[in-house]
Design an enzyme around this catalytic site. Sequence first.
Site, PDB file in Angstrom:
ATOM      1  N   SER A 421       0.830  -1.202   0.000  1.00 48.14           N
ATOM      2  CA  SER A 421       0.000   0.000   0.000  1.00 48.14           C
ATOM      3  C   SER A 421       0.871   1.261   0.000  1.00 48.14           C
ATOM      4  O   SER A 421       1.664   1.462  -0.924  1.00 48.14           O
ATOM      5  CB  SER A 421      -0.944  -0.048   1.200  1.00 48.14           C
ATOM      6  OG  SER A 421      -1.956   0.947   1.098  1.00 48.14           O
ATOM      7  N   ASP A 516     -10.305  -3.811  -4.451  1.00 46.89           N
ATOM      8  CA  ASP A 516      -9.433  -2.786  -3.889  1.00 46.89           C
ATOM      9  C   ASP A 516      -9.514  -1.559  -4.788  1.00 46.89           C
ATOM     10  O   ASP A 516      -9.338  -1.676  -6.008  1.00 46.89           O
ATOM     11  CB  ASP A 516      -7.995  -3.321  -3.837  1.00 46.89           C
ATOM     12  CG  ASP A 516      -7.000  -2.345  -3.221  1.00 46.89           C
ATOM     13  OD1 ASP A 516      -7.389  -1.208  -2.898  1.00 46.89           O
ATOM     14  OD2 ASP A 516      -5.821  -2.731  -3.072  1.00 46.89           O
ATOM     15  N   HIS A 546      -8.034  -5.162  -0.152  1.00 45.62           N
ATOM     16  CA  HIS A 546      -6.851  -4.432   0.283  1.00 45.62           C
ATOM     17  C   HIS A 546      -6.471  -4.877   1.704  1.00 45.62           C
ATOM     18  O   HIS A 546      -7.329  -5.033   2.562  1.00 45.62           O
ATOM     19  CB  HIS A 546      -7.142  -2.930   0.277  1.00 45.62           C
ATOM     20  CG  HIS A 546      -5.923  -2.089   0.442  1.00 45.62           C
ATOM     21  ND1 HIS A 546      -5.152  -1.673  -0.629  1.00 45.62           N
ATOM     22  CD2 HIS A 546      -5.318  -1.587   1.550  1.00 45.62           C
ATOM     23  CE1 HIS A 546      -4.145  -0.946  -0.187  1.00 45.62           C
ATOM     24  NE2 HIS A 546      -4.214  -0.892   1.140  1.00 45.62           N
TER      25      HIS A 546
END
Length: 574
Positions: A421, A516, A546
């Site tokens: 991320s 996501d 995610h």
Amino acid sequence: MTTTQSPVDERIVQVGPIAARVLVAGTGEPLLFLHGAGGLFWDPFLDALAAEHTVYAVEHPGGNVSEDLEHLPGIWELVLFYDELLDTLGLDSVRVVGHSFGGMVAAELAANSPRRVSRLVLIAPVGFWREDHPIADIAGVPPERLVELVLADPSSPLAAMLTPPADDPQALFEAAMRMASILHFIWPIPDKGLDRRIHRVSAPTLLVWGSRTGSSTRSTPRSSPRGCGTPGSSPSRTPGTCPRSSRRRPSCRPCSASSPERTPEMPLHPQVEALIAQMVAQGAPAPESMTVAQNRAMIAELAGLAGEPEDVARTEDTTAPGPGGDIPIRVYVPTGDGPLPTLVYYHGGGWVIGDIESHDALCRALANRSGCLVASVDYRLAPEHRFPAAVDDAYAAAVWAAEKIGDFGGDGSRLAVGGDSAGANLAAVVAQQAKSRGGPRISYQLLVYPATDRHDDSPSMHENAAGPLLSRAWIEWFLGCYLSSPDEGQDVRVSPGRAEDLSGLPPALVVTAEYDPLRDQGAAYAGKLREAGVEAEYLPCPGMIHGFFQMGGVLDTARETVDHAAAALRRALA
């Protein structure tokens, strides 16, 4: 404006740079009306609503005022505008009625700010496929048929919306007419993804269409995940918060980054569904409505999803010199003869939350499976330290590793950067900076659902705007904490996917999750790397969300993906 029974007050309400035209009439509970593509005008329908509500009918910005268009480039910006407008009007929870295009906006508002919307009525909303032509009007539907449609489910929440007794067909019909009756409906344009998100709306909802056989209705009684599956209300203004700026799914499979394959509307993996159900049952608030401290405590709790931490040969806490002071680093040394190839790992968390401890179990697993020494970097977090503090620390840690990791049994000449991320964002940026600044030499990039474009408006940002887990509202919350101005979003150190020249970068593995918001920008970055001549493997993970990479304690696919990443590191750094 048509003469009506209700005195209509026309107001200009300033919302940021936008001067919004709002028509207000009536008394009673507040009700927000969002018009269709035909424009805003007062008519008998709004008059009927004003008999029982204080109606706020708003002209969509950009609809008639061209200078406003630049402020609202897409549907998401319009949703945020209405959320801010409700703040400006001092309205916390309202009934919302939307027609056609306004119905799509209303549904998105309810999905992304559930506490804002107490009741929702969608009239022929854009965003849903219809297989018939909605040419009939609701007025031609027999009352008994309407009752059958709207109360087919005895537990339907529509009974709470429609005040007349359910056993009085005529009264129920008249109530529905008052709440949702424009006589001719507009044909919805092709699906924009709303149909895959409507189940996330927690407010009692009435959907109304005309059709060849009469009115069609649909209710959405299910609650939405809070604090995991969907975003919630607009961020609190309290101190410490940041403003906004079935069958088993197959495991992940690699495919060409230049043309990533994805089967549309694949279901969530059953293990993910079970996890989300547990989170919903806990009743946590939406993360973007929580303070920074609360968000940091939450990610610390979620760290347990990684499972029991594995033993490694040894760990050592140390520091690297950085531009803002010493940077804490934890070194994970697996069993094996040194010097070992080295992975400099940057944790995720939107540059705001997360730390060495939140990713401890993941780094142990990566070390053991890859045979790499892993150096986990505790870079400075926003909002205490805004951009570019995290970038500066990330680069400084990579320079330190190249020079000093030999003191811990690592090989600084076989160096990879990686992260998940926001951490993958930092890894991509460090690789670009190492190229432009002449070092250190990076041999590989591990990019797990990377954030590569702050201005991304791809389909996945809309399809997964409400999550699960990471929502678009939460992304905006993170960016509001991280960036000091909107212009910083153009900086390639924030949006590495906007870099013009990616040639000469190290090989990469790019992992994405199907459900996501960041999915498409990750795939696009892998594609751009390949177009620039960089060897890039793209690994899309169907049915995943995610954050799944850290959930090896509960998700089989997470463990399989860690194994895949570890094998890629082992090969690249051999």
